[in-house]
Design a protein around this motif. Structure first.
Motif, PDB file in Angstrom:
ATOM      1  N   ASP A 582      -1.340   2.075  -9.720  1.00  0.00           N
ATOM      2  CA  ASP A 582      -2.099   3.286  -9.433  1.00  0.00           C
ATOM      3  C   ASP A 582      -1.365   4.479 -10.039  1.00  0.00           C
ATOM      4  O   ASP A 582      -0.416   4.313 -10.816  1.00  0.00           O
ATOM      5  CB  ASP A 582      -2.318   3.451  -7.926  1.00  0.00           C
ATOM      6  N   ARG A 586       2.561   2.180  -8.087  1.00  0.00           N
ATOM      7  CA  ARG A 586       2.505   0.996  -7.233  1.00  0.00           C
ATOM      8  C   ARG A 586       1.492   0.003  -7.786  1.00  0.00           C
ATOM      9  O   ARG A 586       0.422   0.388  -8.252  1.00  0.00           O
ATOM     10  CB  ARG A 586       2.110   1.378  -5.808  1.00  0.00           C
ATOM     11  N   LEU A 588      -1.297  -2.544  -7.239  1.00  0.00           N
ATOM     12  CA  LEU A 588      -2.286  -2.842  -6.206  1.00  0.00           C
ATOM     13  C   LEU A 588      -3.358  -3.763  -6.759  1.00  0.00           C
ATOM     14  O   LEU A 588      -3.661  -3.739  -7.950  1.00  0.00           O
ATOM     15  CB  LEU A 588      -2.951  -1.556  -5.705  1.00  0.00           C
ATOM     16  N   HIS A 593      -6.582   0.691  -6.950  1.00  0.00           N
ATOM     17  CA  HIS A 593      -5.649   1.060  -8.018  1.00  0.00           C
ATOM     18  C   HIS A 593      -6.318   1.990  -9.040  1.00  0.00           C
ATOM     19  O   HIS A 593      -5.618   2.622  -9.834  1.00  0.00           O
ATOM     20  CB  HIS A 593      -5.034  -0.174  -8.700  1.00  0.00           C
ATOM     21  N   ARG A 645      -3.813  -0.402   5.430  1.00  0.00           N
ATOM     22  CA  ARG A 645      -3.946   1.039   5.233  1.00  0.00           C
ATOM     23  C   ARG A 645      -4.611   1.628   6.475  1.00  0.00           C
ATOM     24  O   ARG A 645      -5.678   1.149   6.900  1.00  0.00           O
ATOM     25  CB  ARG A 645      -4.766   1.365   3.992  1.00  0.00           C
TER      26      ARG A 645
END
Length: 811
Positions: A582, A586, A588, A593, A645
């Motif tokens: 992203d 990171r 993802l 992402h 999340r």
């Protein structure tokens, strides 16, 4: 034979092979560009049998034969070099064939026969020669094709090969498609054909190792053209009229809402868990309907993140089809509303019968996937990329087809052009937006472009033929085996800036390391197609070691039509399970992402989409920063972990950094390596260890209730005030982790996000452990599904429990 030196990941794969040398099946998963051809060749050399290689197309076959021929003529080779060929007589030491060469079927064979029985006589003769000769090694390159097409035939071939022989074939399967992306049926067949995966490596791992080029994935959202929007608006109006009519109390003797309340909200005599298992689509639709205020929450249901969305057409279809077949179609003759309901569902691409609803061909989907806005967007994106990259730009635009194969449906002819969604439409739009660049179309049937662009491609003896659309194509006695490498060489050398083609030709097996921008206009969503399309852009370019690839997924969204999200759903499917960084670097899996404002349930609103487009362009301009975020050459763990999340209803203006340090509360250590250390006398969930005291208290705060008894009588509100949001989540996570394994709480990480959310994960090597952790935390944070008992397990003298049992209220 002297092959090129292996890279680290190939050496690791070879080591896995050597450790399992006694096996007869070897299964390796490596992304495009990872050197599967070289790995398979080295393994075959060690096995030291005659070699048969099966590949999906002639381009990959040529790569295999070139590698073996070059290795054979190496000056360090002593002795006789192996013979290499592609003849089905199998008279060479190394024979490379396409899967189609083996799977040639007799047109007159009975379709009910087994695959072996339906083979053409020539194909059966080849298999007989294969089994009757010396022991052999069978390498299956891009073996994922077998799971979908030729797998049953190969299974029969291998069973026959092992019949009565102790020296059956050694099978080496090489693929870029992970096993977990296959269906259950395909996975079972893969297990039989290839055995377990001995070694796999992810695409991001090879970027970190400088084997593949760093890359970013971007979404680019477009609206339908005005004509397309008008067409969709008419369909949306018909749908709204249908829903309004069905919701009216006088639509039938038993109204829709009354039916839903009696049959599904209360659902007497059947548990909600049974409904979820047996009717998952209907269960999801009912909970979404409750979230949108149409009905009460069904008894026993739990509102998850996937339910906190507007009702989609599929939700309405699940509800209306059940209502139609059980209420409207039951009388003889059916109620008057039955035919009206059927007609309304047809307008959004569904066919309703007494047995339920089935998806039909949708003209809405055709309009969205082939919108003229997509081709225009491709031209604009390349224009913007050129401003950043200049003459280093090498762009590829991929479509599903060169020409529309059939006349569009009658109701879309006034909206969609004959060549809507085609490679020719994309060529015209890209060239118009970039008049100073050389754009060439390359398909299995044509090489096209403007006369000016084709002048760079034209060879002696060839001529240009003008088309009615103002473009031209080359007319010559040559075929794709000639023009694809010819145009590709010009592309690599810079004479051609942009290649437009189909994913079938410029996809699997096509190698162009210079490509640094890929515009995906395709509708392909299978894991195989997604991986192979992206594999064209992320190959490392020896001429440009600083290469950074950008892959743009162009997506049409219409906010008014109830099925205006169909193209967005394709975007979600493309990125599901695909790993990409992203904006923060990171790695993802999934549409997040692309941008954290994207989720898998519904597209962002129009304003957010415009903001995502602007941010994507801004990030695409920071090529050096993207490369730096990859931290190429630094250590890593090639593991995929699950995470949770958490989004607050009202995002905090600022989120403090989590403090995993020891906190002290009334002299008791708090969050010191494991939640609740030293408070074994507090609340405990029945059947669990006492360390869940913190979880029990904080759950109470999250659900809006508190238990008076507990750690020295403190309420959950004081827990929240003491710890703050980050500390509470850390308490949740550490409590769960500590129940999984003593001391595992130290591996819990809470990360605040810029959008006001948090990510909670377990830094643990076990993929299964991280998944269990994420699922457990999600269950804790969500309202209770099936309430259990919480026991106040205070210990009296002598160690006996003198607890009080509390029933957890439903939420």
């Amino acid at each position: 034979m002297v092959f090129p030196e292996l890279r680290a990941h190939q050496t690791a794969a070879l080591s896995a092979f050597e450790q399992n040398r006694d096996a007869s099946r070897f299964h390796f998963v490596l992304p495009p560009g990872a050197g599967k051809t070289l790995l398979g060749s080295v393994i075959a050399q060690q096995v030291a049998r005659r070699l048969v290689v099966l590949v999906p197309n002639t381009a990959i076959a040529a790569q295999w034969m070139d590698l073996w021929r070059h290795a054979a003529v190496n000056p360090d080779v002593t002795g006789d070099a192996p013979t290499v060929g592609s003849d089905r007589r199998l008279d060479c030491d190394v024979t490379v064939l396409t899967y189609q060469a083996v799977a040639t079927f007799d047109d007159e064979a009975d379709s009910d026969d087994s695959p072996m029985a339906r083979l053409h006589p020539n194909a059966r003769d080849m298999i007989d020669r294969l089994h009757g000769g010396e022991p052999y090694t069978l390498v299956l390159d891009e073996a994922h094709h077998l799971a979908a097409t030729w797998g049953e035939l190969l299974a029969d071939v291998l069973r026959q090969a092992h019949g009565g022989r102790s020296d059956g074939p050694v099978v080496v399967a090489l693929t870029a498609t992970p096993r977990d992306s296959l269906s259950a049926e395909q996975a079972a067949l893969v297990d039989e054909l290839f055995g377990p995966v001995l070694y796999s490596v992810s695409t991001p791992a090879l970027v970190r190792d400088a084997v593949l080029a760093p890359y970013r994935e971007f979404a680019w959202f477009v609206d339908p053209t005005p004509a397309e929007r008008e067409y969709l608006a008419r369909g949306a109006q018909r749908w709204r009229e249908l829903v309004a009519a069905v919701m009216a109390p006088d639509f039938a003797d038993v109204g829709l809402l009354a039916y839903l309340d009696s049959a599904w909200v209360r659902h007497e005599g059947v548990s909600w868990s049974h409904i979820q298992r047996s009717r998952p689509e209907l269960a999801r639709a009912l909970v979404r309907a409750s979230y949108n205020g149409l009905i009460a929450v069904p008894q026993g249901a739990r509102v998850l993140d996937e339910h906190r969305q507007p009702l989609q057409v599929e939700d309405w279809v699940a509800i209306l089809s059940e209502y139609g077949r059980t209420v409207l179609a039951t009388p003889d003759p059916p109620a008057p509303g039955w035919e009206r309901l059927r007609a309304g569902l047809r307008s959004v691409g569904w066919t309703l019968t007494r047995n339920g609803a089935r998806r039909g061909q949708s003209s809405v989907d055709r309009v969205l996937s082939r919108s003229a806005s997509k081709a225009l967007a491709a031209g604009y994106l390349i224009e913007q990329e050129y401003l950043v990259r200049g003459d280093d730009l090498r762009a590829v635009v991929l479509t599903d087809f060169e020409n529309a194969s059939a006349t569009p449906p009658a109701d879309t002819r006034s909206v969609l052009a004959q060549q809507a969604g085609s490679a020719w439409e994309a060529l015209a739009a890209v060239q118009a937006a970039n008049p100073g660049l050389t754009v060439v179309l390359v398909t299995g049937a044509s090489v096209g472009g403007t006369r000016e662009s084709l002048s760079a491609v034209l060879q002696p003896g060839q001529r240009l033929v003008d088309r009615e659309d103002g473009l031209a194509q080359i007319e010559a006695a040559w075929g794709p085996r000639d023009w694809v490498p010819h145009v590709t060489d010009l592309f690599l050398g810079g004479e051609v800036d942009i290649m437009v083609g189909t994913r079938g030709l410029l996809g699997e097996g096509w190698d162009a390391p210079a490509a640094n921008v890929l515009i995906d206009l395709t509708a392909a969503t299978t894991p195989t197609a997604v991986v192979q399309i992206r594999g064209r852009a992320i190959r490392r370019d020896p001429q440009r070691p600083g290469k950074v690839a950008h892959i743009w997924s162009v997506t049409t969204v219409d906010d008014e039509h109830p099925r205006g999200d169909l193209d967005y759903r394709r975007l979600v499917a493309k990125h599901r399970g695909y790993l990409s960084p992203d904006a923060t670097g990171r790695i993802l899996a999934g549409v997040e992402h692309l941008d954290p404002r994207c989720n898998e349930y519904a597209p962002p609103d129009a304003q957010t989409r415009a903001s995502i487009n602007a941010d994507s362009l801004e990030q695409a301009g920071r090529i050096d920063q993207t490369r730096a975020l990859w931290r190429i050459g630094s250590p890593y763990q090639d593991l995929t972990r699950a995470a949770v999340r958490i989004r607050a209803q009202k995002a905090a203006a600022q989120i403090g950094v989590p403090e995993p340090a020891v906190r002290s509360w009334a002299g008791r250590p708090w969050l010191a390596g494991g939640v609740g250390a030293g408070v074994a006398g507090g609340l405990a969930v029945a059947g669990q260890v006492p360390d869940l005291v913190a979880v029990a208290g904080v759950i109470g705060a999250a659900a809006g209730w508190a238990i008076e008894r507990g750690v020295r009588g403190l309420r959950a509100r004081r827990v929240r005030q003491q710890l703050g949001a980050d500390g509470m989540l850390l308490a949740f996570g550490r409590a769960v982790a500590h129940t999984m394994a003593p001391g595992l709480g130290a591996a819990v990480v809470v990360e605040p996000e810029p959008d006001g959310s948090w990510v909670l994960r377990l830094e643990q090597e076990s993929v299964d452990a991280s998944r269990v952790f994420a699922e457990s935390v999600e269950q804790i944070l969500l309202p209770v599904d099936f309430p259990r008992y919480i026991v106040s397990a205070g210990l009296a003298r002598g160690g006996r429990s003198c607890g009080t049992r509390y029933r957890m209220p439903s939420v």
